[in-house]
Write a protein that holds these residues in place. Structure first.
Motif, PDB file in Angstrom:
ATOM      1  N   ALA A  80       0.836  -1.206   0.000  1.00  0.00           N
ATOM      2  CA  ALA A  80       0.000   0.000   0.000  1.00  0.00           C
ATOM      3  C   ALA A  80       0.870   1.255   0.000  1.00  0.00           C
ATOM      4  N   ALA A  81       1.929   1.244   0.795  1.00  0.00           N
ATOM      5  CA  ALA A  81       2.824   2.406   0.852  1.00  0.00           C
ATOM      6  C   ALA A  81       3.487   2.664  -0.495  1.00  0.00           C
ATOM      7  N   SER A  82       3.818   1.599  -1.222  1.00  0.00           N
ATOM      8  CA  SER A  82       4.486   1.765  -2.520  1.00  0.00           C
ATOM      9  C   SER A  82       3.588   2.420  -3.564  1.00  0.00           C
ATOM     10  N   GLN A  83       2.307   2.457  -3.297  1.00  0.00           N
ATOM     11  CA  GLN A  83       1.364   3.008  -4.275  1.00  0.00           C
ATOM     12  C   GLN A  83       1.484   4.524  -4.444  1.00  0.00           C
ATOM     13  N   ILE A  84       2.204   5.190  -3.568  1.00  0.00           N
ATOM     14  CA  ILE A  84       2.370   6.641  -3.702  1.00  0.00           C
ATOM     15  C   ILE A  84       2.940   6.997  -5.070  1.00  0.00           C
ATOM     16  N   VAL A  85       3.791   6.150  -5.603  1.00  0.00           N
ATOM     17  CA  VAL A  85       4.441   6.453  -6.878  1.00  0.00           C
ATOM     18  C   VAL A  85       3.405   6.492  -8.010  1.00  0.00           C
ATOM     19  N   PHE A  86       2.585   5.454  -8.133  1.00  0.00           N
ATOM     20  CA  PHE A  86       1.614   5.442  -9.227  1.00  0.00           C
ATOM     21  C   PHE A  86       0.499   6.460  -8.990  1.00  0.00           C
ATOM     22  N   VAL A  87       0.135   6.693  -7.728  1.00  0.00           N
ATOM     23  CA  VAL A  87      -0.926   7.655  -7.416  1.00  0.00           C
ATOM     24  C   VAL A  87      -0.488   9.074  -7.770  1.00  0.00           C
ATOM     25  N   LEU A  88       0.675   9.460  -7.326  1.00  0.00           N
ATOM     26  CA  LEU A  88       1.149  10.815  -7.595  1.00  0.00           C
ATOM     27  C   LEU A  88       1.458  10.999  -9.080  1.00  0.00           C
ATOM     28  N   ALA A  89       2.082  10.007  -9.700  1.00  0.00           N
ATOM     29  CA  ALA A  89       2.374  10.106 -11.135  1.00  0.00           C
ATOM     30  C   ALA A  89       1.082  10.234 -11.939  1.00  0.00           C
ATOM     31  N   GLY A  90       0.083   9.422 -11.614  1.00  0.00           N
ATOM     32  CA  GLY A  90      -1.194   9.484 -12.328  1.00  0.00           C
ATOM     33  C   GLY A  90      -1.903  10.808 -12.126  1.00  0.00           C
ATOM     34  N   ALA A  91      -1.925  11.305 -10.894  1.00  0.00           N
ATOM     35  CA  ALA A  91      -2.599  12.575 -10.602  1.00  0.00           C
ATOM     36  C   ALA A  91      -1.912  13.744 -11.311  1.00  0.00           C
ATOM     37  N   LEU A  92      -0.577  13.753 -11.289  1.00  0.00           N
ATOM     38  CA  LEU A  92       0.156  14.832 -11.971  1.00  0.00           C
ATOM     39  C   LEU A  92      -0.032  14.750 -13.486  1.00  0.00           C
ATOM     40  N   TRP A  93      -0.066  13.540 -14.021  1.00  0.00           N
ATOM     41  CA  TRP A  93      -0.286  13.351 -15.457  1.00  0.00           C
ATOM     42  C   TRP A  93      -1.663  13.890 -15.851  1.00  0.00           C
TER      43      TRP A  93
END
Length: 188
Positions: A80-93
């Motif tokens: 769950a903690a590792s999901q910050i990468v895909f969450v932030l990348a997706g939101a910024l995209w």
């Protein structure tokens, strides 16, 4: 920013955090030994991505903390903690390309790219647990390649695509209610 906007964003974040904590507790789990996937467990994260990067980070933090506080195994909390990468990348995209989800090609590209990133980050989160022999025995019976790369990596990619599709279905009518100022416009 007006006070009403701040309150709305705070309440939206809190509701999505609650949703992100409750869904894994009540949603059906798909188990392919030794991996388990909870249907719709990433929907709150996708909904947050559709709204803003800040809300995405808050919801990621809240749901990760929820996994920790509800007594999930450490490997699940780290996934769950590792999901910050895909969450932030997706939101910024989505923030930079608000019309990305208007086309089928854009949706496919977004779903696949976030899914690959999501899967890769979860694989990286699981590897130390696998190497240190701290996973259930079923992981070692399947072997490293199957347990980590196929079940966690590929499984997470598929899970990501399913949850992304569910989030789009939920988000479209919510946006029509008016007050949500979305980054991404989700259309057919």
């Amino acid at each position: 920013m007006r006070q009403n906007d701040r309150i709305f964003k705070m309440v939206t974040s809190a509701m999505l955090c609650a949703l992100g904590i409750i869904i894994p507790m009540v949603s059906p789990k798909i188990t392919i030994e030794p991996a388990s996937f909870t249907l719709a467990s990433h929907v709150a994260l996708f909904l947050a991505m559709f709204i803003s990067p800040k809300i995405s980070v808050v919801v990621w933090f809240g749901t990760t903390l929820g996994f920790q506080l509800t007594g999930m195994p450490p490997v699940v909390v780290m996934r769950a903690a590792s999901q910050i990468v895909f969450v932030l990348a997706g939101a910024l995209w989505l923030q930079k390309n608000p019309d990305l989800l208007k086309s089928k090609k854009g949706k496919r590209m977004f779903g696949l790219a976030t899914g690959v990133l999501h899967g890769a980050m979860e694989v990286l989160a699981v590897i130390p647990f696998y190497i240190s022999n701290s996973l259930p025995a079923a992981n070692y019976q399947k072997g490293f390649l199957i347990s980590v790369f196929v079940l966690v990596g590929l499984g997470t990619l598929v899970h990501n695509l399913v949850d992304f599709t569910i989030a789009q279905v939920v988000y479209k009518p919510v946006c029509k209610m008016g007050h949500i100022r979305q980054i991404a416009t989700v259309t057919e």
